[in-house]
Design an enzyme around this catalytic site. Structure first.
Site, PDB file in Angstrom:
ATOM      1  N   CYS A  37     177.618  21.448 -29.321  1.00 29.23           N
ATOM      2  CA  CYS A  37     176.276  21.603 -29.892  1.00 29.23           C
ATOM      3  C   CYS A  37     176.312  22.015 -31.360  1.00 29.23           C
ATOM      4  O   CYS A  37     175.306  21.949 -32.047  1.00 29.23           O
ATOM      5  CB  CYS A  37     175.470  22.622 -29.083  1.00 29.23           C
ATOM      6  SG  CYS A  37     176.185  24.267 -29.148  1.00 29.23           S
ATOM      7  N   ASP A  39     176.722  25.025 -32.522  1.00 24.13           N
ATOM      8  CA  ASP A  39     176.236  26.390 -32.773  1.00 24.13           C
ATOM      9  C   ASP A  39     177.402  27.308 -33.153  1.00 24.13           C
ATOM     10  O   ASP A  39     178.500  27.173 -32.629  1.00 24.13           O
ATOM     11  CB  ASP A  39     175.532  26.945 -31.536  1.00 24.13           C
ATOM     12  CG  ASP A  39     174.194  26.255 -31.286  1.00 24.13           C
ATOM     13  OD1 ASP A  39     173.844  25.360 -32.067  1.00 24.13           O
ATOM     14  OD2 ASP A  39     173.517  26.625 -30.320  1.00 24.13           O
ATOM     15  N   CYS A  62     170.666  27.793 -31.146  1.00 26.54           N
ATOM     16  CA  CYS A  62     169.437  27.636 -30.361  1.00 26.54           C
ATOM     17  C   CYS A  62     168.847  28.998 -29.974  1.00 26.54           C
ATOM     18  O   CYS A  62     169.472  30.039 -30.189  1.00 26.54           O
ATOM     19  CB  CYS A  62     169.745  26.831 -29.104  1.00 26.54           C
ATOM     20  SG  CYS A  62     170.787  27.750 -27.965  1.00 26.54           S
ATOM     21  N   CYS A 106     175.510  29.087 -23.872  1.00 21.31           N
ATOM     22  CA  CYS A 106     175.118  29.902 -25.035  1.00 21.31           C
ATOM     23  C   CYS A 106     175.539  31.363 -24.806  1.00 21.31           C
ATOM     24  O   CYS A 106     175.951  32.045 -25.739  1.00 21.31           O
ATOM     25  CB  CYS A 106     173.616  29.814 -25.281  1.00 21.31           C
ATOM     26  SG  CYS A 106     172.984  28.134 -25.224  1.00 21.31           S
TER      27      CYS A 106
HETATM   28 FE1  FES Z   1     174.852  25.563 -28.040  1.00 25.41          FE
HETATM   29 FE2  FES Z   1     172.925  27.149 -27.426  1.00 25.41          FE
HETATM   30  S1  FES Z   1     172.850  24.980 -27.464  1.00 25.41           S
HETATM   31  S2  FES Z   1     174.903  27.711 -28.030  1.00 25.41           S
END
Ligand code: FES
Length: 123
Positions: A37, A39, A62, A106
């Site tokens: 993702c 992040d 997110c 996450c």
């Molecule tokens: Fe990747 Fe939340 S979508 S940490």
């Protein structure tokens, strides 16, 4: 695509995080990212008398990643390094009450950032 719905508690930590920010003279800075993702989390910790006296985070991610980061700080402040090292992503999820299945990773990112910070602290 599955619609993601967050609980009130997740939204509260996402919109009004208590521990967002940086500690300039941190004793350790943990970092972790999720390749899928994109992040990225940073966790700053300060230690005094063998306990985590302060923790702050900066997360590019997110809502669940930001809420998980905030809760992770909440969970480790006041704990000894030993006890903090036992905090898991399950503790983060339990604190939040619930996280959508698609967003469980996450909370894992939160745990990995914490473990990276503690590893650096031990060096
Ligand atoms: Fe990747 Fe939340 S979508 S940490």
């Amino acid at each position: 695509m599955e619609k993601i719905e967050y609980s009130k508690k997740v939204m509260q930590h996402f919109l009004h995080p208590k521990h967002f920010g940086e500690i300039k003279d941190a004793d350790a800075v943990g970092e972790a990212g999720n390749i899928k993702c994109g992040d990225i989390m940073h966790l700053y910790i300060k230690v005094a008398d063998g306990k985590i006296s302060d923790a702050k985070f900066k997360t590019l991610g997110c809502a669940a990643a930001i809420a998980s980061s905030d809760v992770m700080c909440e969970l480790v402040i006041g704990k000894t390094i030993e006890k903090a090292s036992k905090v898991t992503n399950k503790d983060i999820v339990d604190y939040l009450g619930v996280l959508p299945t698609l967003k469980l990773h996450c909370s894992v990112l939160g745990m990995e950032t914490l473990h990276d910070a503690l590893k650096k602290l031990r060096k």
